[in-house]
Write an enzyme that holds these catalytic residues in place. Sequence first.
Site, PDB file in Angstrom:
ATOM      1  N   LYS A 139      -0.009  38.784  19.536  1.00 33.36           N
ATOM      2  CA  LYS A 139      -0.278  38.368  20.924  1.00 33.36           C
ATOM      3  C   LYS A 139      -1.569  38.993  21.435  1.00 33.36           C
ATOM      4  CE  LYS A 139       3.431  35.907  21.766  1.00 33.36           C
ATOM      5  NZ  LYS A 139       3.378  34.466  21.923  1.00 33.36           N
ATOM      6  N   LYS A 221       4.905  25.407   9.354  1.00 32.90           N
ATOM      7  CA  LYS A 221       6.234  24.920   9.710  1.00 32.90           C
ATOM      8  C   LYS A 221       6.214  24.204  11.057  1.00 32.90           C
ATOM      9  CE  LYS A 221       7.422  29.457  11.499  1.00 32.90           C
ATOM     10  NZ  LYS A 221       8.466  30.404  11.774  1.00 32.90           N
ATOM     11  N   LYS A 224       6.964  24.893  18.255  1.00 25.44           N
ATOM     12  CA  LYS A 224       7.157  24.468  19.632  1.00 25.44           C
ATOM     13  C   LYS A 224       5.853  24.017  20.269  1.00 25.44           C
ATOM     14  CE  LYS A 224      11.333  26.789  21.199  1.00 25.44           C
ATOM     15  NZ  LYS A 224      11.887  27.925  21.904  1.00 25.44           N
TER      16      LYS A 224
END
Length: 358
Positions: A139, A221, A224
């Site tokens: 992050k 993969k 979201k």
Amino acid sequence: MIPGLWPGIFLTGSACHAAFLYLAAVMSKEIVVSGIRSTGYLHLGNYFGAMRNYVRMQDDFNCYFFVADYHALTTHPDPKLLRENVYRVVAENVACGLDPEKVALYAQSDIPEIPELYLMLNMLAYKGELEKVPTFKDKVRSQPDNVNAGLLTYPVLMTADILIHKGVKVPVGKDQEQHVEMARNFANRFNSRYGETFPEPYPFNYSDQLIKIPSLDGAGKMSKSENVNATIYLADDDDLIRKKVMKAKTDAGPTEHNSEMPDYIQNIFQLMNLVSSPETTETFKAAYNGCTIRYGDMKKQLAEDMVNFVRPIREKSMALQQNPSQIAKILKEGAEKARESSSKTIADARKKIGINYY
Ligand code: TRP
């Protein structure tokens, strides 16, 4: 509740016996806790990685599943969209088969004992260890302008989520395993300072191998937020699913019998394994090995099987979302169940710490 004081003592004979057996069963079931972030749309990766496990666990364990809306605040979501996102996550989980009668399904922010325990645990969590967490470092790299304290203490909040119910089994994906390990450390740290209070939580999965659901473009993969066109979301309509599947990466096909599959072809077979019948998959596998496979046909078949898999989930979820009062009821009842357990834990933790003034 102490069994001896349970109102069941006022019942007589077999009613008492049956009620006692029920209570004993609930009390002896292991406690499961897991959270679902309320950002982004749920996709097949979430379904096969998490929700399918939740549904399997609901009969065997005492389950607490919640929407992690406080965790979502680390990225400052639009207040106008928060409720809609939380409601959608609840609706999608119920549509996948989670039964709010069997589990406690609630919003994290409805349980004030969670932030209270989070505060206590923050006093036992050190800056150095939190800064070393790989998800935090990611992050820092990806959003350098928003490295807030909530992000740093994300694993502490997650620990509070789990320990507030004295959870021992935590169904999570590979990316969350280290957070659960930290939860275990914090539990032990609390116990050794203040006395035995929390059991050790462990990540849980039904199979040894955590499945990764590949995206349709052969890169990484399903996600979201990234690879939107190569990810099948539970909210996608039939035509969108067909379009995405038909665009999946393939090539001209094998030229030698029984040749090794490139990973993007393996991915298509893996998705087929999940949503198509075993016979269908076998037929295409044989065609691959015999060099007669036509990827166009295979994708058409996969698209139809995918559509049939997602449609009932999407329809059930949409119907629920059109009935927000029912979702509100699910959340309220879930919060009641969750607070019953969390209020006991927080009382215990306060006492252990010495917060016990009158
Ligand atoms: N951090 C988890 C995720 O990103 C969600 C989560 C929050 C969670 N609290 C939890 C998972 C407690 C398990 C237990 O997916």
